[in-house]
Design a protein around this motif. Structure first.
Motif, PDB file in Angstrom:
ATOM      1  N   THR A   1      34.255  -9.301 -30.794  1.00  0.00           N
ATOM      2  CA  THR A   1      33.489  -9.894 -31.887  1.00  0.00           C
ATOM      3  C   THR A   1      32.562  -8.858 -32.523  1.00  0.00           C
ATOM      4  OG1 THR A   1      33.577 -12.078 -30.851  1.00  0.00           O
ATOM      5  CG2 THR A   1      31.830 -11.698 -32.460  1.00  0.00           C
ATOM      6  N   THR A   2      31.861  -8.085 -31.692  1.00  0.00           N
ATOM      7  CA  THR A   2      30.980  -7.030 -32.214  1.00  0.00           C
ATOM      8  C   THR A   2      31.756  -6.052 -33.078  1.00  0.00           C
ATOM      9  OG1 THR A   2      29.551  -7.184 -30.261  1.00  0.00           O
ATOM     10  CG2 THR A   2      29.418  -5.173 -31.565  1.00  0.00           C
ATOM     11  N   ALA A   3      32.869  -5.535 -32.543  1.00  0.00           N
ATOM     12  CA  ALA A   3      33.655  -4.544 -33.280  1.00  0.00           C
ATOM     13  C   ALA A   3      34.196  -5.120 -34.580  1.00  0.00           C
ATOM     14  CB  ALA A   3      34.801  -4.041 -32.406  1.00  0.00           C
ATOM     15  N   THR A   4      34.739  -6.321 -34.511  1.00  0.00           N
ATOM     16  CA  THR A   4      35.381  -6.924 -35.675  1.00  0.00           C
ATOM     17  C   THR A   4      34.400  -7.122 -36.822  1.00  0.00           C
ATOM     18  OG1 THR A   4      37.060  -8.024 -34.340  1.00  0.00           O
ATOM     19  CG2 THR A   4      36.602  -8.976 -36.496  1.00  0.00           C
ATOM     20  N   HIS A   5      33.230  -7.665 -36.521  1.00  0.00           N
ATOM     21  CA  HIS A   5      32.299  -7.985 -37.606  1.00  0.00           C
ATOM     22  C   HIS A   5      31.563  -6.756 -38.116  1.00  0.00           C
ATOM     23  CE1 HIS A   5      32.912 -12.293 -37.693  1.00  0.00           C
ATOM     24  NE2 HIS A   5      33.016 -12.244 -36.376  1.00  0.00           N
ATOM     25  N   LEU A   6      31.329  -5.769 -37.276  1.00  0.00           N
ATOM     26  CA  LEU A   6      30.755  -4.522 -37.785  1.00  0.00           C
ATOM     27  C   LEU A   6      31.732  -3.836 -38.746  1.00  0.00           C
ATOM     28  CD1 LEU A   6      28.992  -2.998 -34.636  1.00  0.00           C
ATOM     29  CD2 LEU A   6      27.898  -3.997 -36.651  1.00  0.00           C
ATOM     30  N   LEU A   7      32.999  -3.777 -38.358  1.00  0.00           N
ATOM     31  CA  LEU A   7      33.993  -3.136 -39.213  1.00  0.00           C
ATOM     32  C   LEU A   7      34.255  -3.958 -40.476  1.00  0.00           C
ATOM     33  CD1 LEU A   7      36.499  -1.901 -36.489  1.00  0.00           C
ATOM     34  CD2 LEU A   7      35.001  -0.487 -37.893  1.00  0.00           C
ATOM     35  N   ALA A   8      34.265  -5.285 -40.349  1.00  0.00           N
ATOM     36  CA  ALA A   8      34.498  -6.130 -41.518  1.00  0.00           C
ATOM     37  C   ALA A   8      33.366  -6.008 -42.528  1.00  0.00           C
ATOM     38  CB  ALA A   8      34.657  -7.589 -41.091  1.00  0.00           C
ATOM     39  N   ASP A   9      32.183  -5.637 -42.050  1.00  0.00           N
ATOM     40  CA  ASP A   9      31.031  -5.478 -42.939  1.00  0.00           C
ATOM     41  C   ASP A   9      30.913  -4.044 -43.448  1.00  0.00           C
ATOM     42  OD1 ASP A   9      29.010  -7.059 -44.133  1.00  0.00           O
ATOM     43  OD2 ASP A   9      27.493  -6.012 -42.959  1.00  0.00           O
ATOM     44  N   ALA A  10      32.005  -3.290 -43.307  1.00  0.00           N
ATOM     45  CA  ALA A  10      32.102  -1.914 -43.833  1.00  0.00           C
ATOM     46  C   ALA A  10      31.126  -0.956 -43.157  1.00  0.00           C
ATOM     47  CB  ALA A  10      31.897  -1.901 -45.348  1.00  0.00           C
ATOM     48  N   VAL A  11      30.771  -1.222 -41.905  1.00  0.00           N
ATOM     49  CA  VAL A  11      29.984  -0.259 -41.144  1.00  0.00           C
ATOM     50  C   VAL A  11      30.867   0.944 -40.824  1.00  0.00           C
ATOM     51  CG1 VAL A  11      28.732   0.125 -38.980  1.00  0.00           C
ATOM     52  CG2 VAL A  11      28.519  -2.060 -40.180  1.00  0.00           C
ATOM     53  N   ASP A  12      30.297   2.122 -40.878  1.00  0.00           N
ATOM     54  CA  ASP A  12      31.053   3.352 -40.635  1.00  0.00           C
ATOM     55  C   ASP A  12      31.810   3.284 -39.306  1.00  0.00           C
ATOM     56  OD1 ASP A  12      31.532   6.333 -41.233  1.00  0.00           O
ATOM     57  OD2 ASP A  12      30.650   6.370 -39.225  1.00  0.00           O
ATOM     58  N   MET A  13      33.091   3.630 -39.347  1.00  0.00           N
ATOM     59  CA  MET A  13      33.927   3.511 -38.158  1.00  0.00           C
ATOM     60  C   MET A  13      33.423   4.367 -37.007  1.00  0.00           C
ATOM     61  SD  MET A  13      37.821   3.312 -39.633  1.00  0.00           S
ATOM     62  CE  MET A  13      38.477   3.163 -37.978  1.00  0.00           C
ATOM     63  N   ASP A  14      32.912   5.554 -37.315  1.00  0.00           N
ATOM     64  CA  ASP A  14      32.423   6.414 -36.238  1.00  0.00           C
ATOM     65  C   ASP A  14      31.169   5.828 -35.598  1.00  0.00           C
ATOM     66  OD1 ASP A  14      32.786   8.991 -34.804  1.00  0.00           O
ATOM     67  OD2 ASP A  14      30.754   9.356 -35.568  1.00  0.00           O
ATOM     68  N   ALA A  15      30.348   5.148 -36.396  1.00  0.00           N
ATOM     69  CA  ALA A  15      29.165   4.496 -35.831  1.00  0.00           C
ATOM     70  C   ALA A  15      29.586   3.360 -34.888  1.00  0.00           C
ATOM     71  CB  ALA A  15      28.277   3.952 -36.950  1.00  0.00           C
ATOM     72  N   VAL A  16      30.598   2.576 -35.280  1.00  0.00           N
ATOM     73  CA  VAL A  16      31.103   1.504 -34.421  1.00  0.00           C
ATOM     74  C   VAL A  16      31.685   2.088 -33.139  1.00  0.00           C
ATOM     75  CG1 VAL A  16      32.692  -0.452 -34.254  1.00  0.00           C
ATOM     76  CG2 VAL A  16      31.547   0.049 -36.426  1.00  0.00           C
ATOM     77  N   ARG A  17      32.413   3.191 -33.267  1.00  0.00           N
ATOM     78  CA  ARG A  17      32.974   3.853 -32.086  1.00  0.00           C
ATOM     79  C   ARG A  17      31.881   4.232 -31.109  1.00  0.00           C
ATOM     80  NH1 ARG A  17      32.964   8.684 -30.124  1.00  0.00           N
ATOM     81  NH2 ARG A  17      31.889   9.557 -31.935  1.00  0.00           N
ATOM     82  N   ARG A  18      30.783   4.767 -31.628  1.00  0.00           N
ATOM     83  CA  ARG A  18      29.684   5.197 -30.756  1.00  0.00           C
ATOM     84  C   ARG A  18      28.967   4.004 -30.122  1.00  0.00           C
ATOM     85  NH1 ARG A  18      26.671   8.511 -35.069  1.00  0.00           N
ATOM     86  NH2 ARG A  18      25.000   8.604 -33.515  1.00  0.00           N
ATOM     87  N   VAL A  19      28.841   2.903 -30.864  1.00  0.00           N
ATOM     88  CA  VAL A  19      28.222   1.700 -30.294  1.00  0.00           C
ATOM     89  C   VAL A  19      29.052   1.187 -29.120  1.00  0.00           C
ATOM     90  CG1 VAL A  19      27.750  -0.739 -30.723  1.00  0.00           C
ATOM     91  CG2 VAL A  19      26.993   0.980 -32.366  1.00  0.00           C
ATOM     92  N   LEU A  20      30.372   1.157 -29.283  1.00  0.00           N
ATOM     93  CA  LEU A  20      31.249   0.619 -28.239  1.00  0.00           C
ATOM     94  C   LEU A  20      31.505   1.608 -27.107  1.00  0.00           C
ATOM     95  CD1 LEU A  20      33.915  -1.284 -30.362  1.00  0.00           C
ATOM     96  CD2 LEU A  20      31.889  -2.196 -29.253  1.00  0.00           C
ATOM     97  N   GLY A  21      31.261   2.889 -27.359  1.00  0.00           N
ATOM     98  CA  GLY A  21      31.451   3.891 -26.307  1.00  0.00           C
ATOM     99  C   GLY A  21      32.863   4.391 -26.159  1.00  0.00           C
ATOM    100  N   HIS A  22      33.625   4.447 -27.280  1.00  0.00           N
ATOM    101  CA  HIS A  22      34.985   4.982 -27.246  1.00  0.00           C
ATOM    102  C   HIS A  22      34.969   6.477 -27.523  1.00  0.00           C
ATOM    103  CE1 HIS A  22      36.784   1.143 -26.699  1.00  0.00           C
ATOM    104  NE2 HIS A  22      36.393   0.667 -27.860  1.00  0.00           N
TER     105      HIS A  22
END
Length: 360
Positions: free
Chosen positions: A306-327
């Motif tokens: 849910t976190t990943a999906t909605h951050l990406l759907a809201d056009a949050v930078d993909m690298d920022a989402v990657r760092r939040v999730l720890g990939h």
């Protein structure tokens, strides 16, 4: 509008009719008496879990999810008896957790057969099993599908977690037994930061720090990697309330019995570090406060989706989402990005090539 031929029977009435039909098949040899009794037992369990007076046609896919998961978590009487026997002989077997995978799969088959018959008999318009998100796993039993909540469902869960801060104490609970703020912290961290459940239960109080007015969580992830994730303001405030009002009094008043759980962020009311299996029970408890129209069963890993999906759907930078999730790389994000209802329509309505069109 319901068709005129729909028979609005209750769950109990449908169960009685179906079991009578199943037992009649033993007369012709189409079904063994033992199998018929297994079906009857599972259908009786369905009545108990769904409610005898509920109209069968009113059950939704979400209701089926709740029934399947409730059955999966019921204590297995056979395991308990076997354990007691071993204990009496001097054994020390560990308690089993819920029904075995084979029992869960059998129960699913039994109620699937009932709903299939109900569809043909005109007791339901749509087979609710087709709307269930709980999937059968060969070695893992029944689990809620690891997919993202919709925005409405996620906001309903987050709203219920926020309200726990002002929730009155449950009847009969002492102040040092309250867990409302802890439960709120668990749900808010899972739904907004998306940690792995192992990262959450391993978290210590000292992993949370403040820098320039912003509260951070230093998460110790896979492969020895760490990441510092800033917490949303609402989440930081609930966390601080939990630390001051629930966790510290409990940590000081409850004995450790030699266990070093003093640093743990999430404690049981007895002062023990929470285990991974405790987290699902917390989510389910908070979900019961959500409006039924916005409620859907979800696992801790589903909240990570849910976190990943909605951050990406809201056009949050993909690298920022990657760092939040720890990939470690961006390609892994594809496994955590789920489709959302209506998102393609929204994307096409706001197409970048059609913005700021010159006046005709």
């Amino acid at each position: 509008m319901r068709p005129a031929e729909l028979d609005r029977v209750t769950v109990a009435e449908a169960a009685d009719r179906y079991v009578e039909l199943v037992r009649a098949r033993t007369v012709t040899g189409a079904l063994s008496p033992a199998s018929a009794e297994v079906y009857a037992r599972d259908v009786a369990t369905l009545v108990e879990l769904a409610g005898a007076d509920v109209v069968l046609d009113d059950l939704t896919g979400a209701d089926v999810d709740a029934i399947l998961l409730a059955f999966a978590r019921r204590p297995d009487g056979r395991t308990a008896r076997a354990r007691d026997g071993r204990a009496g002989a001097g054994g020390g077997a560990q308690a089993g957790a819920g029904q075995s995978p084979s029992s869960q799969a059998r129960f699913r088959r039994s109620i699937s057969a009932l709903f299939k018959h109900a569809t043909l008999a005109g007791w339901v318009q749509i087979n609710p099993m087709t709307r269930s998100t709980v999937t059968a796993r060969q070695r893992g039993g029944l689990r809620a599908e690891r997919r993202a909540l919709t925005r409405e469902q996620a906001q309903g869960l987050i709203g219920a977690a926020r309200e726990l801060r002002e929730a009155p104490p449950e009847h009969g609970k002492r102040r040092d037994q309250r867990t409302e703020l802890r439960d709120a912290v668990i749900v808010l961290l899972l739904a907004t930061v998306g940690p792995r459940v192992s990262e959450l239960v391993r978290a210590n109080v000292e992993d949370f720090f403040t820098n320039d007015g912003v509260r951070y969580w230093r998460i110790f992830g896979k492969g020895g990697r760490t990441r510092d994730v800033p917490l949303p303001g609402d989440v930081a405030r609930v966390l601080q309330a939990y630390l001051e009002q629930e966790r510290e009094p409990r940590r000081e008043s409850d004995p450790r019995d030699g266990r070093d759980d003093g640093k743990a962020l999430l404690l049981s009311w007895r002062g023990r570090r929470l285990a991974r299996g405790d987290v699902q029970a917390v989510i389910d408890r908070v979900q019961r406060r959500v409006d039924p129209d916005r409620r859907r069963s979800v696992t801790p890993h589903g909240l990570r989706h849910t976190t990943a999906t909605h951050l990406l759907a809201d056009a949050v930078d993909m690298d920022a989402v990657r760092r939040v999730l720890g990939h470690s790389d961006l390609s892994t994000l594809g496994r955590y990005r789920d489709e959302l209802p209506g998102e393609l329509e929204v994307a096409m309505r706001s197409h970048p090539l059609l913005r700021d069109r010159p006046a005709p």
